[in-house]
Write an enzyme that holds these catalytic residues in place. Structure first.
Site, PDB file in Angstrom:
ATOM      1  N   GLU A  37     -21.953 -14.350 -17.132  1.00  0.00           N
ATOM      2  CA  GLU A  37     -20.888 -14.866 -16.258  1.00  0.00           C
ATOM      3  C   GLU A  37     -21.333 -16.217 -15.682  1.00  0.00           C
ATOM      4  OE1 GLU A  37     -17.670 -14.334 -15.149  1.00  0.00           O
ATOM      5  OE2 GLU A  37     -18.114 -16.055 -13.869  1.00  0.00           O
ATOM      6  N   GLY A  50      -0.565  -6.801 -10.350  1.00  0.00           N
ATOM      7  CA  GLY A  50       0.206  -5.576 -10.578  1.00  0.00           C
ATOM      8  C   GLY A  50      -0.102  -4.972 -11.936  1.00  0.00           C
ATOM      9  N   ARG A 113      -7.219  -8.224  -6.054  1.00  0.00           N
ATOM     10  CA  ARG A 113      -8.114  -8.504  -7.187  1.00  0.00           C
ATOM     11  C   ARG A 113      -9.596  -8.309  -6.862  1.00  0.00           C
ATOM     12  NH1 ARG A 113      -5.824 -12.230 -11.381  1.00  0.00           N
ATOM     13  NH2 ARG A 113      -3.603 -12.163 -11.077  1.00  0.00           N
ATOM     14  N   ARG A 192       0.029 -19.964  -3.774  1.00  0.00           N
ATOM     15  CA  ARG A 192      -0.226 -18.546  -3.516  1.00  0.00           C
ATOM     16  C   ARG A 192      -0.696 -18.333  -2.089  1.00  0.00           C
ATOM     17  NH1 ARG A 192      -3.616 -16.628  -8.793  1.00  0.00           N
ATOM     18  NH2 ARG A 192      -2.810 -14.574  -8.318  1.00  0.00           N
ATOM     19  N   ASP A 311      -7.288 -13.344 -21.413  1.00  0.00           N
ATOM     20  CA  ASP A 311      -6.677 -14.677 -21.404  1.00  0.00           C
ATOM     21  C   ASP A 311      -7.300 -15.611 -22.441  1.00  0.00           C
ATOM     22  OD1 ASP A 311      -5.023 -13.875 -19.397  1.00  0.00           O
ATOM     23  OD2 ASP A 311      -5.496 -15.522 -18.030  1.00  0.00           O
TER      24      ASP A 311
END
Ligand SMILES: Cc1cc2nc3c(=O)[nH]c(=O)nc-3n(C[C@H](O)[C@H](O)[C@H](O)COP(=O)(O)OP(=O)(O)OC[C@H]3O[C@@H](n4cnc5c(N)ncnc54)[C@H](O)[C@@H]3O)c2cc1C
Length: 427
Positions: A37, A50, A113, A192, A311
């Protein structure tokens, strides 16, 4: 399923929601897996996400559902979107009807999240988790294995690389070469924010934001709101798009995410009604996102022994709230083909071909759906879509996303195609 240790090693690039889920389930199954990462820890933007019925089926298949549900801190429920006019008194345009035939197709929930990652992190072996490792290239080593190069100058070799490194994937270059050919700015930005619901209730809002998700539609802009954390917090995403609908232009310069002045957001939504503006006025420091997508979609998610999930494979527009769900379906499919008793180092390409025959068509169908949905949400009014048009376009829009059983699909496919794996495993 009886699992046996494998004779191949795996490196996962990227520990987002998909990469971490993938690392945990492969590690649990006895596969030698390491996750790399770029950030200093597993982390996510402080916003909600969601999950629909298809996402939950994949999480159940991965054995992660109970952990995630506990972290969501609310019972599973499926509260359907109310589509309302962004302007005026927020007239109801369409109360989405879910034509689910089974109880399972009527289940979903939202989660914060960071809570998702916090819940999953303890399930991954820390000795196999490397932070501060920004991958800069994936190449074939002289040994025939895959060679990862990192920004700090270090390298790592593995038999298989899983690219879970998000929409700006480095691993994807192995598959598409120059990524500018498929990554585009959608001419849409999203502001957001999160607002405590008590504060909004005190303002006497008429729209029941605390009990239902809402899509506040307009011309060239729309708002998404949904309640989270047992209806105490409102998740808000406010989109502004180009007036001509989706038009891809070259990748936007970095940064893709920045803090925006509140006035910019309020100016952008001028003309929206009272309740919409009340919600927006409570986002004091909105974050502003440049929304990108892969288009045209990738025909294949695999090249040699490099495979993409999430993604990295199919970064889509957020308008169906379905990106992670497709990523979980990828991870579930890959997990099943890699842990199949007949999958070995010698037949990895065959296992990956099964994955690649299943995933691109399905994920890309959802990607195309996300573009259509955005055009409708941003096309309400004047000479574009009437209320009737909107109802026609939106009726059943989530059916193909939600009513899909990834567990059954993978089981059927493996039953039909496992001979290919067994024949190569024994030859
Ligand atoms: C506004 C908005 C709302 C959304 N709402 C929903 C929703 O409600 N439901 C839904 O299903 N989806 C939703 N999505 C989509 C969803 O957020 C994405 O599909 C999902 O986050 C993708 O997860 P991922 O793990 O594939 O990639 P990412 O979350 O992007 O994770 C990639 C990880 O890889 C790391 N990384 C990147 N490059 C490298 C590198 N070179 N080397 C090492 N590590 C690297 C990153 O640091 C990151 O940790 C939404 C998206 C947006 C923008």
């Amino acid at each position: 399923m009886a699992l046996s240790p494998k004779d191949f090693t795996v490196a996962i690039v990227g520990g987002g929601m998909c990469g971490l889920a993938c690392a945990i389930v492969l590690n649990r199954s006895g596969i030698d897996v390491n996750v790399f990462e770029a950030a200093t820890k597993f982390g996510e933007v402080g916003a909600g996400v969601g999950f629909g019925p298809n996402s939950l089926r994949a999480l159940k298949g991965l054995g992660l559902y109970d952990t995630v549900l506990k972290a969501a801190n609310e019972p599973p429920n499926m509260r359907l979107f109310r589509f309302i006019a962004g302007t005026g008194d927020h007239e109801l345009i369409y109360d989405y009807v879910n034509l689910a035939k089974s109880e399972e197709d009527h289940t979903g929930f939202g989660i914060y999240r960071p809570a998702f990652l916090d819940a999953l992190t303890p399930l991954m072996d820390p000795a196999r988790t490397r932070f501060n490792k920004r991958c800069v290239s994936v190449e074939k080593a002289d040994s025939g294995r895959q060679l990862l190069r990192f920004a700090d100058g270090s390298t790592f070799e593995a038999d298989l690389v899983i690219g879970a490194d998000g929409i700006r994937s480095v691993a994807r270059k192995v598959i598409v070469g120059d990524e500018s050919s498929c990554l585009g700015f959608s001419n849409t930005v999203a502001y957001r924010g999160l607002v405590p619901i008590d504060v909004l209730k005190a303002k006497g809002m008429k729209v029941p934001v605390h009990t239902r998700p809402h899509c506040w539609i307009g011309l060239g802009k729309h708002l998404i709101t949904f309640p989270m954390r047992n209806d105490t917090l409102l998740n808000i995403v406010a989109f502004i798009s180009s007036p001509d609908g989706l038009k891809l232009s070259p990748e936007h310069p970095q940064p893709w995410v920045r803090t925006a002045p509140q006035q910019e957001l309020l100016d952008g939504f001028q003309g929206f009604g009272n309740d919409a503006m009340t919600v927006l006025k409570h986002i004091k420091t909105p974050s502003l996102w440049s929304i990108h997508t892969l288009h045209p979609p990738l025909k294949s998610f695999v090249a040699g022994r490099v495979v993409l999930v999430g993604d990295a494979a199919h970064g889509m527009l957020p308008h169906l709230g379905a990106g992670v769900g497709q990523g979980f379906e990828d991870v579930y499919t890959l997990y099943r083909v890699l842990t199949h008793p007949a999958t070995k180092k010698t037949n990895l390409e065959t296992a990956l071909a099964i994955y690649d025959d299943m995933r691109p068509s399905r994920a890309n169908m959802v990607l195309e759906g996300s573009i259509k949905a955005g055009n409708v949400y941003d096309g309400f009014g004047e000479s574009k879509y009437s209320a009737e048009d909107v109802v026609t376009h939106l009726t059943g829009q989530w059916d193909p996303v939600w009513f899909y059983d990834i567990v059954a699909e993978v089981s059927d496919t493996l039953k039909q195609r496992e001979n290919e794996l067994f024949s190569l495993a024994t030859s």
